[in-house]
Scaffold this motif. Structure first.
Motif, PDB file in Angstrom:
ATOM      1  N   ARG A  98       0.912  -1.132   0.051  1.00 26.82           N
ATOM      2  CA  ARG A  98       0.154  -0.040  -0.037  1.00 26.82           C
ATOM      3  C   ARG A  98       0.814   1.238   0.045  1.00 26.82           C
ATOM      4  NH1 ARG A  98      -4.438  -0.257   4.383  1.00 26.82           N
ATOM      5  NH2 ARG A  98      -5.191   1.406   3.416  1.00 26.82           N
ATOM      6  N   PRO A  99       1.624   1.331  -0.988  1.00 28.89           N
ATOM      7  CA  PRO A  99       2.696   2.530  -0.989  1.00 28.89           C
ATOM      8  C   PRO A  99       1.942   3.694  -1.401  1.00 28.89           C
ATOM      9  CG  PRO A  99       2.887   1.256  -3.138  1.00 28.89           C
ATOM     10  CD  PRO A  99       1.950   0.459  -2.067  1.00 28.89           C
ATOM     11  N   ARG A 100       2.457   4.805  -1.102  1.00 28.26           N
ATOM     12  CA  ARG A 100       2.164   6.155  -1.650  1.00 28.26           C
ATOM     13  C   ARG A 100       2.626   6.230  -3.083  1.00 28.26           C
ATOM     14  NH1 ARG A 100       3.955  10.685   2.865  1.00 28.26           N
ATOM     15  NH2 ARG A 100       3.066   9.690   4.615  1.00 28.26           N
ATOM     16  N   GLN A 101       1.747   7.080  -3.997  1.00 24.27           N
ATOM     17  CA  GLN A 101       2.198   6.887  -5.569  1.00 24.27           C
ATOM     18  C   GLN A 101       3.573   7.261  -5.755  1.00 24.27           C
ATOM     19  OE1 GLN A 101      -0.207   9.598  -7.694  1.00 24.27           O
ATOM     20  NE2 GLN A 101       0.537   8.863  -9.775  1.00 24.27           N
ATOM     21  N   ARG A 102       4.262   8.101  -5.032  1.00 28.65           N
ATOM     22  CA  ARG A 102       5.767   8.492  -5.399  1.00 28.65           C
ATOM     23  C   ARG A 102       6.657   7.493  -4.802  1.00 28.65           C
ATOM     24  NH1 ARG A 102       4.178  13.033  -2.075  1.00 28.65           N
ATOM     25  NH2 ARG A 102       4.660  12.792  -0.257  1.00 28.65           N
ATOM     26  N   ASP A 103       6.054   6.305  -4.137  1.00 24.64           N
ATOM     27  CA  ASP A 103       7.053   5.464  -3.571  1.00 24.64           C
ATOM     28  C   ASP A 103       6.907   3.914  -4.137  1.00 24.64           C
ATOM     29  OD1 ASP A 103       7.540   7.237  -1.509  1.00 24.64           O
ATOM     30  OD2 ASP A 103       6.392   6.760  -0.028  1.00 24.64           O
ATOM     31  N   ILE A 104       6.037   3.844  -5.216  1.00 24.36           N
ATOM     32  CA  ILE A 104       5.849   2.689  -5.890  1.00 24.36           C
ATOM     33  C   ILE A 104       7.146   2.237  -6.375  1.00 24.36           C
ATOM     34  CG2 ILE A 104       4.597   1.675  -7.793  1.00 24.36           C
ATOM     35  CD1 ILE A 104       2.143   3.688  -7.255  1.00 24.36           C
ATOM     36  N   ASP A 105       7.314   1.041  -6.588  1.00 26.36           N
ATOM     37  CA  ASP A 105       8.560   0.450  -7.254  1.00 26.36           C
ATOM     38  C   ASP A 105       7.919  -0.127  -8.352  1.00 26.36           C
ATOM     39  OD1 ASP A 105      10.466  -1.058  -7.961  1.00 26.36           O
ATOM     40  OD2 ASP A 105      11.215  -1.894  -6.088  1.00 26.36           O
ATOM     41  N   TRP A 106       8.106   0.489  -9.599  1.00 25.14           N
ATOM     42  CA  TRP A 106       7.278   0.363 -10.737  1.00 25.14           C
ATOM     43  C   TRP A 106       7.857  -1.292 -11.392  1.00 25.14           C
ATOM     44  CZ3 TRP A 106       2.621   1.694 -11.889  1.00 25.14           C
ATOM     45  CH2 TRP A 106       2.338   2.818 -11.012  1.00 25.14           C
ATOM     46  N   ARG A 107       9.278  -1.228 -11.270  1.00 25.33           N
ATOM     47  CA  ARG A 107       9.926  -2.392 -11.776  1.00 25.33           C
ATOM     48  C   ARG A 107       9.314  -3.800 -10.970  1.00 25.33           C
ATOM     49  NH1 ARG A 107      14.105  -5.863 -10.897  1.00 25.33           N
ATOM     50  NH2 ARG A 107      14.544  -4.853  -9.120  1.00 25.33           N
ATOM     51  N   ARG A 108       9.257  -3.723  -9.730  1.00 25.32           N
ATOM     52  CA  ARG A 108       8.663  -5.024  -8.833  1.00 25.32           C
ATOM     53  C   ARG A 108       7.125  -4.959  -9.210  1.00 25.32           C
ATOM     54  NH1 ARG A 108      13.417  -4.187  -6.373  1.00 25.32           N
ATOM     55  NH2 ARG A 108      14.594  -6.143  -5.661  1.00 25.32           N
ATOM     56  N   THR A 109       6.551  -3.865  -9.097  1.00 16.40           N
ATOM     57  CA  THR A 109       5.024  -3.809  -9.543  1.00 16.40           C
ATOM     58  C   THR A 109       4.736  -4.643 -10.925  1.00 16.40           C
ATOM     59  OG1 THR A 109       4.576  -2.003  -7.998  1.00 16.40           O
ATOM     60  CG2 THR A 109       2.982  -2.443  -9.628  1.00 16.40           C
ATOM     61  N   ILE A 110       5.272  -4.269 -11.775  1.00 17.41           N
ATOM     62  CA  ILE A 110       5.043  -4.742 -13.337  1.00 17.41           C
ATOM     63  C   ILE A 110       5.395  -6.089 -13.107  1.00 17.41           C
ATOM     64  CG2 ILE A 110       5.765  -4.566 -15.706  1.00 17.41           C
ATOM     65  CD1 ILE A 110       6.189  -1.769 -15.409  1.00 17.41           C
ATOM     66  N   GLN A 111       6.596  -6.519 -12.573  1.00 21.83           N
ATOM     67  CA  GLN A 111       6.994  -8.008 -12.496  1.00 21.83           C
ATOM     68  C   GLN A 111       5.861  -8.832 -11.712  1.00 21.83           C
ATOM     69  OE1 GLN A 111      10.568  -8.987 -10.245  1.00 21.83           O
ATOM     70  NE2 GLN A 111      11.592  -9.818 -12.111  1.00 21.83           N
ATOM     71  N   ALA A 112       5.383  -8.325 -10.670  1.00 27.11           N
ATOM     72  CA  ALA A 112       4.478  -9.173  -9.907  1.00 27.11           C
ATOM     73  C   ALA A 112       3.200  -9.102 -10.899  1.00 27.11           C
ATOM     74  CB  ALA A 112       4.198  -8.422  -8.744  1.00 27.11           C
ATOM     75  N   ASN A 113       3.043  -8.395 -11.667  1.00 33.79           N
ATOM     76  CA  ASN A 113       1.538  -8.362 -12.328  1.00 33.79           C
ATOM     77  C   ASN A 113       1.517  -8.703 -13.755  1.00 33.79           C
ATOM     78  OD1 ASN A 113      -0.765  -7.021 -10.190  1.00 33.79           O
ATOM     79  ND2 ASN A 113       1.441  -5.897  -9.916  1.00 33.79           N
ATOM     80  N   LEU A 114       2.486  -9.297 -14.182  1.00 34.60           N
ATOM     81  CA  LEU A 114       2.696  -9.768 -15.511  1.00 34.60           C
ATOM     82  C   LEU A 114       1.575 -10.623 -16.017  1.00 34.60           C
ATOM     83  CD1 LEU A 114       6.524 -10.438 -16.121  1.00 34.60           C
ATOM     84  CD2 LEU A 114       5.023  -8.528 -16.895  1.00 34.60           C
TER      85      LEU A 114
END
Length: 405
Positions: free
Chosen positions: A178-194
């Motif tokens: 539940r990160p704030r928008q500016r704290d999102i780790d986009w690389r891991r988020t995309i990886q986790a949602n492929l």
């Protein structure tokens, strides 16, 4: 009405006539009545001639070019209005600066009519601060309001970037869904949602977010930033910017901020940081420079060296004891204080500074450089992370002073 364009340039001039027009404008007053000039051109010529034309006073050195606006505040106000109508803001500020130097217009800053007409900028704030003790009450109230307007515009320009750069360093060893928008780790988020890739939209629709958890920092754990600012006359714009940054940083709960201004005396403005206008009215621009005394004062108020950052803003022209100042700075570095020297904090060009002293300070392992206000938040964020400032500056194409051999 003359047949002119919006810029005052006559339409349908032949090439020869346009060349004559430009020449007459360059020559000045003697050509002001030429038929090649429109009424707007003649106003422009008169406005520039008032400042840059030859002086008519026979007592003046004929080699000095000097115009005149008289001592009438309404006349100066009218002149400033003309200048603003002919030139963009950056040029207006240059002409205004020339007027201060050539015509001693600082006396006119005590006139309400002039203050209402003048183009406001950081340098004007410095002039108003330096004259506040001799201003009539009515003018002082107007000056305070003008300073407040300029400060508000500068804060609007700089506050968000400063807050975003400095607010709470991220703890990348801990993660949250539940990160704030500016704290999102986009690389891991995309990886986790492929598995949620949508071919028709050619994108991933994330079911869950992966981000960094912010450090929860107690008051006693906060980094301490001491802005120690040279308030001698040559550092005027740096004082204004540093005061505004100090006020912005003091409003952030993630750092403890102190502001100390000095010449041959020391003014600790930390308690006034809630009101940046009050801070500026507490500054005493001018006088000599005793950097050693200021460094000694700040040293006595640093409680936890390894959590402290001393940002010394000065041109390093030392009127006190240079060797003692170097000794104090070296001791601070050894104790773990993160010391940085800014030769200026300004939008303008390369400042004058004591190159010999700058080389000696750099030899202590202290980064010495000039910084623009827009870059300063990133510099502070890098300092708080204890990054290699020299490497950071190299990436930003900022040159640092080299240590003396």
């Amino acid at each position: 009405m003359d047949d002119t364009t919006e810029t005052g340039t006559p339409e349908h001039l032949s090439p020869d006539a346009e060349r004559e027009r430009r020449w007459r404008l360059a020559v000045g007053a003697d050509g002001a009545q030429s038929s090649a000039l429109s009424s707007e051109d003649r106003r422009l010529s008169a406005a520039l001639n008032a400042l840059y034309g030859d002086g008519e006073d026979k007592g003046q050195d004929s080699r000095k070019r000097r115009g005149g606006l008289g001592r009438s505040a309404p006349r100066v106000a009218e002149w400033m209005g003309d200048i603003r109508s002919f030139f963009p803001q950056q040029v207006v500020q240059i002409i205004q600066k020339d007027a201060f130097e050539r015509l001693d217009l600082k006396q006119m800053l005590m006139e309400p009519e002039f203050l209402k007409a003048i183009e406001a900028d950081v340098n004007l704030v410095a002039d108003l601060i330096s004259l506040r003790n001799v201003m009539p009450s009515k003018t002082k109230d107007l000056a305070r309001g003008l300073i407040a307007d300029i400060v508000a515009k500068l804060i609007e320009r700089l506050e968000r970037k400063t807050a975003e750069a400095i607010r709470g360093a991220l703890d990348k060893s801990r993660r949250t869904n539940r990160p704030r928008q500016r704290d999102i780790d986009w690389r891991r988020t995309i990886q986790a949602n492929l598995r949620h890739y949508q071919p028709e939209h050619k994108t991933v629709v994330p079911e869950k977010l992966v981000g960094f958890m912010r450090k929860q920092r107690r008051l006693v754990d906060l980094d301490e930033v001491v802005l120690c600012v040279d308030q001698s006359g040559s550092m005027a714009s740096s004082v204004v910017y540093a005061s505004i940054f100090a006020a912005v940083m003091a409003s952030l709960p993630v750092v403890k901020t102190k502001l100390v201004c000095f010449d041959t005396a020391i003014v600790d403005l930390t308690d006034d940081l809630a009101d940046p206008v009050e801070v500026l009215f507490g500054v005493q621009l001018g006088g000599g420079t005793d950097i050693n005394q200021a460094v000694a004062y700040c040293t006595d108020r640093i409680e936890r060296p390894t959590k402290s950052h001393l940002i010394l803003i000065t041109d390093l022209y030392e009127g006190g004891t240079g060797k003692e100042m170097l000794r104090r700075l070296a001791a601070l570095v050894r104790s773990g204080v993160n010391v940085i020297v800014l030769l200026a904090l300004t939008d303008q060009g390369r400042p004058a500074y004591d190159a010999s002293m700058a080389g000696l300070v750099a030899g202590l392992g202290v980064p010495v450089f000039t910084c623009t206000p827009d870059l300063f938040p990133e510099v502070m964020a890098a300092a708080l992370r204890r990054d290699d400032i020299v490497a950071f500056l190299a990436g930003a194409d900022i040159k640092v002073v080299q240590a003396d051999e």
